[in-house]
Enzyme design. Structure first.
Site, short mmCIF file in Angstrom:
data_model
loop_
_atom_site.label_atom_id
_atom_site.label_comp_id
_atom_site.label_asym_id
_atom_site.label_seq_id
_atom_site.Cartn_x
_atom_site.Cartn_y
_atom_site.Cartn_z
N LYS A 54 58.16 1.52 -25.18
CA LYS A 54 57.04 1.35 -26.12
C LYS A 54 55.86 0.68 -25.43
CE LYS A 54 60.05 1.41 -30.10
NZ LYS A 54 60.92 0.69 -31.01
N GLN A 98 62.00 -5.13 -32.94
CA GLN A 98 63.01 -4.17 -32.49
C GLN A 98 64.33 -4.43 -33.22
OE1 GLN A 98 62.50 -1.52 -30.32
NE2 GLN A 98 64.55 -0.94 -30.95
N ASP A 121 55.72 0.24 -38.30
CA ASP A 121 56.98 0.98 -38.40
C ASP A 121 57.08 1.68 -39.76
OD1 ASP A 121 58.67 1.16 -36.23
OD2 ASP A 121 59.48 -0.87 -36.49
#
Ligand code: NAP
Length: 296
Positions: A54, A98, A121
Site C-alpha cells: 500500500k 490494517q 476503507d
C-alpha cells in the site's frame, strides 16, 4: 471456446495512471498533497507485506503515506489515541487500520473511531449506510474494484441478472448492493447466495454476472456457469503445490480451468480482483483530498 480474461493488473494500472495525473493536477492547482495514514499493529508477515504494498502504491502515484507501527501488545487506548490524532491531522485524508487486529483489541470500536470522512476503507457504519441509501460516500475497496472491472471490461450490468455467492460485510453484501443500485455499474437484478442457499447451481446457472466470494476453492465449477457469463472470482486461497517454490499456489473460489471453457469473461487468480483493492483505496484517498482542496 475459452473465455476472455479480465486483466485486473491492466485495469488497475490504467486507473493508477489516471489517479497519478489527478494528484499532480491537485498539487499544482491547490497545493494539496493527498495523505494516507496506515496503521499496523503487530508484526504479522502477511499484514506487513500488505502495508508495504500500500505504501509503495501511494509513493508511485504521489500520495504522501504516513507509516504508523504499534507493537502487538499495545493497549487499545493507545491505538484509539493515535486514530484521534490522525482524525485531527489536516495533512491526512485517509486512515487505514490494517486488519486483523490482535485479539485484545475490539475491531468494531477501532473502525468506528475513524472519522467517517477519512474512512477510505469504507467500513465505517456511516459510509455503509450512505452507500445503502445511495448517497455520496467512500465505497468499500474490493466491491468497488469489482464494479470497475465490469465497467471497464464492457460488461453491461443494467438489466443483467447478477448472482453473488457470499454475504460477508466486506465483499458479498456490499457488492450485491452496488450491483443493485440505481447508478452506473448497478441496475442489475441481484440474487445473493450463501451456505443456506438450496441448490446453489440452480442460481449460478442463471447468472449473466457471477461474483464468487465464498472463501473456498472450487465453490463454482464450469457446469455451474451460464454460457457467456461474466465470472468474477474474488477468492484467494493457498493450496499445497510441491512444484511451486513456496510449496503452495494461489487459487480463487472458482475452478478456473472448467469455468473458462463456459464463461464469456473471467478474472484469473492471481491478477484479477486482487490488484483492484489497493487501487480503489488510492482512489478513495484522492477523492478525500479533492474534498479537502475544495474546502468541504
Ligand atoms: P467470508 O467472510 O468467509 O464469507 C464467505 C461467505 O461465503 C459467507 O457468507 C458464506 O456463507 C459464503 N459461503 C461459503 N461457502 C459457501 C458455499 N459453498 N456456498 C455458498 N456460499 C458459501 O469471506 P470474505 O471475507 O467475503 O472473502 C471471500 C473470499 O474473497 C476469500 O477467499 C478472501 O480471501 C477473498 N478476498 C479477496 C480480496 C481481494 O482483494 N482480492 C478481498 C477480500 C476477500 P454464510 O454467511 O452462510 O457462512
Amino acid at each position: 471456446m475459452s473465455a476472455r480474461i479480465i486483466d485486473g493488473k491492466q485495469v488497475s494500472s490504467d486507473i493508477r495512471a489516471e489517479l497519478k495525473s489527478e494528484v499532480a493536477a491537485l498539487k499544482e492547482q491547490s497545493g494539496v498533497t493527498p495523505g494516507l495514514a496506515v496503521i499496523l499493529v503487530g508484526d504479522d508477515p502477511a499484514s506487513k507485506s500488505y502495508v508495504t504494498a500500500k505504501e509503495k502504491a501511494c509513493a508511485d502515484i504521489g500520495i504522501y503515506s504516513d507509516d504508523n507501527r504499534l507493537p502487538a501488545d499495545c493497549p487499545e487506548s493507545e491505538l484509539l489515541a493515535l486514530i484521534d490524532k490522525l482524525n485531527n491531522d489536516p495533512k491526512i485524508d485517509g486512515i487505514l487500520v490494517q486488519l486483523p487486529l490482535p485479539k485484545h483489541i475490539d475491531e468494531h470500536k477501532v473502525l468506528v473511531a475513524i472519522h467517517s470522512g477519512k474512512d477510505v476503507d469504507g467500513f465505517h457504519p456511516m459510509n455503509v449506510g450512505m452507500m445503502l441509501i445511495g448517497e455520496p460516500c467512500f465505497l468499500p475497496c474490493t466491491p468497488h474494484g469489482i464494479i470497475q472491472l465490469l465497467l471497464r471490461s464492457g460488461v453491461k450490468t443494467d438489466g443483467a441478472h447478477a448472482v453473488v455467492v457470499g454475504r460477508s460485510n466486506i465483499v458479498g453484501k456490499p457488492v450485491a448492493n452496488m450491483l443493485a443500485r440505481k447508478a452506473e455499474g448497478g441496475n442489475a437484478t441481484v440474487t445473493l447466495c450463501h451456505t443456506r442457499t438450496q441448490n446453489l447451481a440452480e442460481y449460478t446457472r442463471q447468472a449473466d454476472i457471477l461474483v464468487v466470494a465464498s472463501g473456498h476453492p472450487k465453490t463454482v465449477t464450469g457446469d455451474m456457469v451460464k454460457p457467456g457469463a461474466a465470472v468474477i472470482d474474488v477468492g484467494v486461497n493457498r493450496v499445497p503445490d510441491p512444484t511451486a517454490a513456496k510449496g503452495y499456489r494461489l487459487v480463487g473460489d472458482v475452478d478456473f480451468e472448467s469455468a473458462k471453457e463456459v464463461a464469456g469473461l473471467i478474472t484469473p487468480v492471481p491478477g484479477g480482483v486482487g490488484p483492484m483493492t489497493i487501487t480503489m483505496l488510492l482512489y478513495n484517498t484522492v477523492q478525500s483530498a479533492k474534498r479537502r482542496a475544495a474546502g468541504k
